[in-house]
Design a protein around this motif. Structure first.
Motif, mmCIF file in Angstrom:
data_model
loop_
_atom_site.group_PDB
_atom_site.id
_atom_site.type_symbol
_atom_site.label_atom_id
_atom_site.label_comp_id
_atom_site.label_asym_id
_atom_site.label_seq_id
_atom_site.Cartn_x
_atom_site.Cartn_y
_atom_site.Cartn_z
ATOM 1 N N ASN A 180 5.475 2.723 -2.824
ATOM 2 C CA ASN A 180 4.840 2.332 -1.571
ATOM 3 C C ASN A 180 4.155 0.981 -1.777
ATOM 4 O O ASN A 180 3.217 0.868 -2.564
ATOM 5 C CB ASN A 180 3.819 3.395 -1.150
ATOM 6 N N GLN A 193 18.224 6.437 -0.955
ATOM 7 C CA GLN A 193 17.554 5.233 -0.465
ATOM 8 C C GLN A 193 17.184 5.365 1.010
ATOM 9 O O GLN A 193 16.088 4.985 1.414
ATOM 10 C CB GLN A 193 18.457 4.013 -0.657
ATOM 11 N N ALA A 194 18.106 5.901 1.801
ATOM 12 C CA ALA A 194 17.846 6.038 3.239
ATOM 13 C C ALA A 194 16.670 6.959 3.512
ATOM 14 O O ALA A 194 15.869 6.706 4.435
ATOM 15 C CB ALA A 194 19.097 6.551 3.942
ATOM 16 N N ARG A 226 13.554 4.855 2.746
ATOM 17 C CA ARG A 226 13.424 3.730 3.681
ATOM 18 C C ARG A 226 13.069 4.196 5.084
ATOM 19 O O ARG A 226 12.385 3.480 5.820
ATOM 20 C CB ARG A 226 14.719 2.928 3.682
ATOM 21 N N ASP A 227 13.508 5.380 5.449
ATOM 22 C CA ASP A 227 13.155 5.912 6.765
ATOM 23 C C ASP A 227 11.646 6.097 6.903
ATOM 24 O O ASP A 227 11.129 6.185 8.017
ATOM 25 C CB ASP A 227 13.868 7.246 7.012
ATOM 26 N N GLN A 247 9.535 3.897 5.490
ATOM 27 C CA GLN A 247 9.009 2.569 5.147
ATOM 28 C C GLN A 247 8.547 2.491 3.696
ATOM 29 O O GLN A 247 7.561 1.818 3.357
ATOM 30 C CB GLN A 247 7.853 2.160 6.084
ATOM 31 N N ILE A 251 9.758 1.674 -0.382
ATOM 32 C CA ILE A 251 10.720 0.887 -1.144
ATOM 33 C C ILE A 251 11.506 1.817 -2.068
ATOM 34 O O ILE A 251 10.915 2.671 -2.739
ATOM 35 C CB ILE A 251 10.001 -0.188 -1.981
ATOM 36 N N CYS A 252 12.819 1.656 -2.123
ATOM 37 C CA CYS A 252 13.633 2.449 -3.050
ATOM 38 C C CYS A 252 14.841 1.610 -3.448
ATOM 39 O O CYS A 252 15.740 1.374 -2.622
ATOM 40 C CB CYS A 252 14.077 3.759 -2.400
ATOM 41 N N GLU A 253 14.855 1.146 -4.708
ATOM 42 C CA GLU A 253 15.898 0.232 -5.149
ATOM 43 C C GLU A 253 16.455 0.640 -6.518
ATOM 44 O O GLU A 253 15.707 1.099 -7.389
ATOM 45 C CB GLU A 253 15.348 -1.199 -5.252
#
Length: 323
Positions: free
Chosen positions: A168, A273-274, A277-278, A280, A282-284
């Protein structure tokens, strides 16, 4: 540049007090335990089989200087780190207990206030413990009980899986400690719903292995995950998401209030990831697990072996060592 960064990172791993952990690992392996066959040492929590689910049990002690310098935040953090450990294993927290020593009732009040604020924010009750307000020093330890329907552990990272960093960014660095604070001013509902993603991942069988990013930052956390999973990895430092205004070397050793390292099958990466991200978050992808015993760091065109776990154990909690 990479060699200089590696030197700083290797020095920072000392915060894990790895020799102390190795000593504990060696001692505990020599101690008869009726749960030896079922409970693996070295995870974020002890996972105790309970029917078709697991009870999760963990404990954290705060550094004495931390309790002295910032008692309210030490109280908050003692709750937060335990809650994070439960969620990191795909569980949901049930209750907390604490052990507190202080020199007076007055000196306990800020610690209690911090613990109470965090317990309310994360919706986890403090149900008991031990208090001594006539101690020659101040100290704090908090333990937690949780439950997981399906586990995420530190022992199941597999070669070929992608390492994802979920964090976050809606926070700021603590002015004195290597801590990224995205919690104390956050909406409690958001805190709870963001953490609920972790058991959701486990129960949907999207993730079997991961850890919360804690002492030692993402590098130290990666090493602990690799050691217990008997794997190696390549981390791409260029791919590590970093908040604006924070240097890479500072961020690599930071303890985020919401930060997880997940080992994910390639065909699940987009789905995972989705989900973050849904909300808000960060996921990379930041690296890939392999079958070596080395953690290799890459930065731009350079790469270097940061740690060889076969030659230099970190904690001593590894499946390669017989119980």
């Amino acid at each position: 540049m990479l060699s200089t960064l590696v030197t700083k990172l290797q020095e920072s791993i000392g915060v894990l007090h790895k020799q102390d952990i190795q000593t504990a690992a060696h001692f505990l392996r020599q101690t008869p335990n009726w749960l030896d066959a079922e409970v693996l040492l070295g995870d974020d929590c002890a996972a105790i089989p309970d029917g078709e689910a697991y009870l999760l049990l963990a404990s954290e002690g705060m550094m004495p200087f931390f309790v002295e310098q910032d008692p309210w935040f030490a109280g908050w953090s003692a709750v937060m780190v335990n809650v994070s450990d439960i969620y990191a294993m795909g569980g949901r927290p049930i209750a907390l207990v604490d052990a507190l020593w202080s020199q007076s009732v007055e000196q306990s009040q800020q610690i209690w206030a911090g613990m109470q604020a965090a317990a309310q924010a994360y919706d986890v009750p403090i149900v008991g413990g031990h208090t001594n307000c006539h101690s020659p020093y101040n100290a704090l330890s908090v333990s937690i009980l949780g439950r997981a329907e399906r586990l995420m552990t530190s022992f199941d990272a597999q070669p070929g899986q992608q390492l994802l960093m979920a964090v976050n960014f809606d926070g700021q660095m603590h002015p004195e400690f290597a801590f990224w604070n995205a919690a104390t001013k956050a909406d409690p509902v958001r805190l709870q719903e963001d953490l609920a993603l972790l058991p959701d991942l486990a129960e949907k069988r999207l993730c079997r292995a991961g850890k919360d990013i804690s002492m030692g930052g993402v590098i130290g956390t990666t090493l602990m995950l690799l050691e217990t999973s008997a794997c190696g990895a390549v981390l791409n430092l260029d791919a590590i998401p970093c908040p604006v205004g924070v240097s890479l070397d500072q961020w690599l050793t930071a303890f985020p209030s919401y930060g997880f390292l997940l080992s994910i099958d390639s065909d699940h990466v987009a789905t995972v990831q989705a989900m973050f991200r849904d909300r808000q978050l960060i996921c990379e992808p930041i690296g890939e697990v392999n079958c070596t015993s080395e953690l290799v760091l890459r930065l731009q065109q350079d790469s270097i072996c940061f740690w060889n776990l076969q030659k230099q154990p970190l904690t001593g909690f590894t499946p390669a060592v017989p119980a």
